[in-house]
Design an enzyme around this catalytic site. Structure first.
Site, PDB file in Angstrom:
ATOM      1  N   HIS A  92      35.832  44.435  56.603  1.00 26.69           N
ATOM      2  CA  HIS A  92      36.738  45.332  57.325  1.00 26.69           C
ATOM      3  C   HIS A  92      35.926  46.487  57.891  1.00 26.69           C
ATOM      4  CE1 HIS A  92      39.768  48.116  58.459  1.00 26.69           C
ATOM      5  NE2 HIS A  92      39.754  48.827  57.337  1.00 26.69           N
ATOM      6  N   HIS A  94      35.470  49.794  60.914  1.00 24.15           N
ATOM      7  CA  HIS A  94      36.117  50.784  61.775  1.00 24.15           C
ATOM      8  C   HIS A  94      35.272  50.936  63.040  1.00 24.15           C
ATOM      9  CE1 HIS A  94      38.596  53.062  58.453  1.00 24.15           C
ATOM     10  NE2 HIS A  94      38.838  51.757  58.482  1.00 24.15           N
ATOM     11  N   HIS A 154      43.314  51.384  63.919  1.00 20.67           N
ATOM     12  CA  HIS A 154      42.641  51.378  62.617  1.00 20.67           C
ATOM     13  C   HIS A 154      41.259  50.736  62.664  1.00 20.67           C
ATOM     14  CE1 HIS A 154      43.244  50.606  58.005  1.00 20.67           C
ATOM     15  NE2 HIS A 154      41.961  50.730  58.307  1.00 20.67           N
TER      16      HIS A 154
END
Length: 215
Positions: A92, A94, A154
């Protein structure tokens, strides 16, 4: 130490992810699975301070098994991904382009055949508060039959077989998002790939990549 190799891999990839600009500060998180356990980043710890001993080990439901520090707040999202499709790893990020594009579209425009690496069109999961069950649910829906999605306002999530492969795919996804942003900003009608061309790419890329033989 439980899951020593996996914890060491988490540290190594976290350092790469930070150095290569896919996260800023303590943002983002990664995990890797071995059987019914996962090694996952702790919450809010600077990547340059992370050591294998500080990487959390949890079961697939998210229950800590060996966790010197609190696991990442996105543990529910990682757990949901494993329970839904049992990947080998979750990354994950950003990253800037993926995050920016997630604020503009509901699906990454088919600007490049590299989208075939993820099974076709990459969807954007609706916004929900980070670390929430709602975010995990939104991600799972967006990830149906896919190995990546964007999270609105996000970042991005990528699934893969190994942590190294998954991280490389995350870099491909960031590149595609950068291309899509530039196409959108050009002010000209884009030439996009249709469903037939994308299906061809999915088939071709399903077996893409190989490893150097061991000496």
């Amino acid at each position: 130490m439980l899951l020593r190799e996996e914890r060491e891999a988490v540290v190594r990839i976290c350092r790469l992810m930070s150095a290569e600009g896919l996260v800023v500060g303590t943002a983002g998180n990664i995990s890797v699975r071995k059987d019914e356990l996962i090694a996952i980043t702790p919450s809010g710890l600077a990547y340059d301070a992370l050591t294998p001993e500080l990487v959390s080990v949890c079961d697939l439901s998210g229950t800590p098994v060996d966790s010197p520090l609190k696991p990442t707040s996105e543990l529910p999202m990682h757990s949901a991904a494993y329970l839904q499709s049992m990947p080998g790893a979750v990354v994950h990020t950003h990253s800037v382009a993926a995050t920016a594009l997630s604020c503009l579209v509901d699906e990454i425009p088919p600007v490049h055949y590299y989208l075939g690496l993820f099974g076709g069109s990459v969807r954007v999961a609706p916004y929900a508060l980070y670390g929430s069950p709602e975010l995990a649910e939104n991600m799972c829906r967006a990830m149906t039959d896919r190995s990546a999605c964007l999270l609105a306002n996000h970042g991005a999530v990528v699934l893969g077989t190994t942590l190294e492969e998954t991280y490389e795919r995350a870099k491909y996804l960031e590149w595609i998002c950068e291309v899509a942003l530039r196409v959108q900003s050009a002010g000209l009608p884009p030439r996009l790939l249709g469903e037939e061309r994308m299906a061809e790419a999915v088939g071709r890329l399903a077996t893409y990549g190989q490893k150097a033989p061991r000496k």
